[in-house]
Design an enzyme around this catalytic site. Sequence first.
Site, PDB file in Angstrom:
ATOM      1  N   HIS A   1      -6.316 -10.440  -8.667  1.00 51.53           N
ATOM      2  CA  HIS A   1      -5.915  -9.700  -7.467  1.00 51.53           C
ATOM      3  C   HIS A   1      -5.716 -10.631  -6.268  1.00 51.53           C
ATOM      4  O   HIS A   1      -5.138 -10.233  -5.266  1.00 51.53           O
ATOM      5  CB  HIS A   1      -6.980  -8.643  -7.139  1.00 51.53           C
ATOM      6  CG  HIS A   1      -6.439  -7.315  -6.715  1.00 51.53           C
ATOM      7  ND1 HIS A   1      -5.163  -6.880  -6.983  1.00 51.53           N
ATOM      8  CD2 HIS A   1      -7.038  -6.298  -6.036  1.00 51.53           C
ATOM      9  CE1 HIS A   1      -5.000  -5.662  -6.490  1.00 51.53           C
ATOM     10  NE2 HIS A   1      -6.109  -5.290  -5.908  1.00 51.53           N
TER      11      HIS A   1
ATOM     12  N   ASN B   1      -6.495  -3.311  -0.555  1.00 54.98           N
ATOM     13  CA  ASN B   1      -6.024  -1.935  -0.384  1.00 54.98           C
ATOM     14  C   ASN B   1      -5.809  -1.528   1.066  1.00 54.98           C
ATOM     15  O   ASN B   1      -5.198  -0.496   1.327  1.00 54.98           O
ATOM     16  CB  ASN B   1      -6.996  -0.960  -1.063  1.00 54.98           C
ATOM     17  CG  ASN B   1      -7.036  -1.162  -2.568  1.00 54.98           C
ATOM     18  OD1 ASN B   1      -6.252  -1.910  -3.136  1.00 54.98           O
ATOM     19  ND2 ASN B   1      -7.958  -0.481  -3.213  1.00 54.98           N
TER      20      ASN B   1
ATOM     21  N   ASP C   1      -0.089  -9.852  -6.583  1.00 53.03           N
ATOM     22  CA  ASP C   1      -0.198  -9.741  -8.032  1.00 53.03           C
ATOM     23  C   ASP C   1       0.615  -8.546  -8.514  1.00 53.03           C
ATOM     24  O   ASP C   1       0.817  -7.587  -7.772  1.00 53.03           O
ATOM     25  CB  ASP C   1      -1.662  -9.579  -8.443  1.00 53.03           C
ATOM     26  CG  ASP C   1      -2.309  -8.336  -7.845  1.00 53.03           C
ATOM     27  OD1 ASP C   1      -2.296  -8.194  -6.603  1.00 53.03           O
ATOM     28  OD2 ASP C   1      -2.820  -7.492  -8.605  1.00 53.03           O
TER      29      ASP C   1
ATOM     30  N   ASN D   1      -1.953  -0.556  -4.276  1.00 52.30           N
ATOM     31  CA  ASN D   1      -2.471   0.022  -3.032  1.00 52.30           C
ATOM     32  C   ASN D   1      -2.282  -0.878  -1.819  1.00 52.30           C
ATOM     33  O   ASN D   1      -2.150  -0.393  -0.701  1.00 52.30           O
ATOM     34  CB  ASN D   1      -3.941   0.420  -3.194  1.00 52.30           C
ATOM     35  CG  ASN D   1      -4.093   1.618  -4.114  1.00 52.30           C
ATOM     36  OD1 ASN D   1      -3.243   2.512  -4.130  1.00 52.30           O
ATOM     37  ND2 ASN D   1      -5.149   1.624  -4.891  1.00 52.30           N
TER      38      ASN D   1
END
Length: 187
Positions: A21, A68, A93, A114
């Site tokens: 991430h 997010n 990513d 997100n």
Amino acid sequence: MALYLIVGLGNPGEEYEHTRHNAGFDAIDLLAEEAGVRYWKTECGALTGKGVLAGDDVVLAKPQSFVNLSGGPVKQLCNAYGVKPDHLIVIHDDLDILPGGIRVKFGGGHAGHNGLRSICDKLGTRDWFRVRCGIGRPPGRMPVADFVLKRPRGEELEDFRYSCDRAASAVPFLMENGLEKTQARFN
């Protein structure tokens, strides 16, 4: 000289360093070397460093609000530096691209990411550049959240590093040559 805001998505903190991430953070670190960034400061909810890439001034940014919620810091940075969406490049990513691959595009949806959703919502537009680092899909029935928050190992690690390196190479090429030539070379 134009000013570009180049944002890498990732989560702050040692426990998230070099996880899938955090591909955006890893690519930003590579770009920082090339851009001559020597000093990072905290502003607008992000770590930022200023430098030059492809003959243009850049602000490199790593939002510190977790992936997010990246939209808030991105919007604040765009406002603070007067950056329009066509001079915003976000590196992130992407589960839908095989490890080691990248894709460069302008605009589009968030594909369930997100961080991208947050940026779209806060900016009120989807029209900005994305450099998508392939991480592939989780094996078997592993939950996506567990997969993206893990550090790749072995061959996966080589592919991950290659993807981040190609993403970092694509950014100055995009700035200098435009989208079509960048897609032809990197996609």
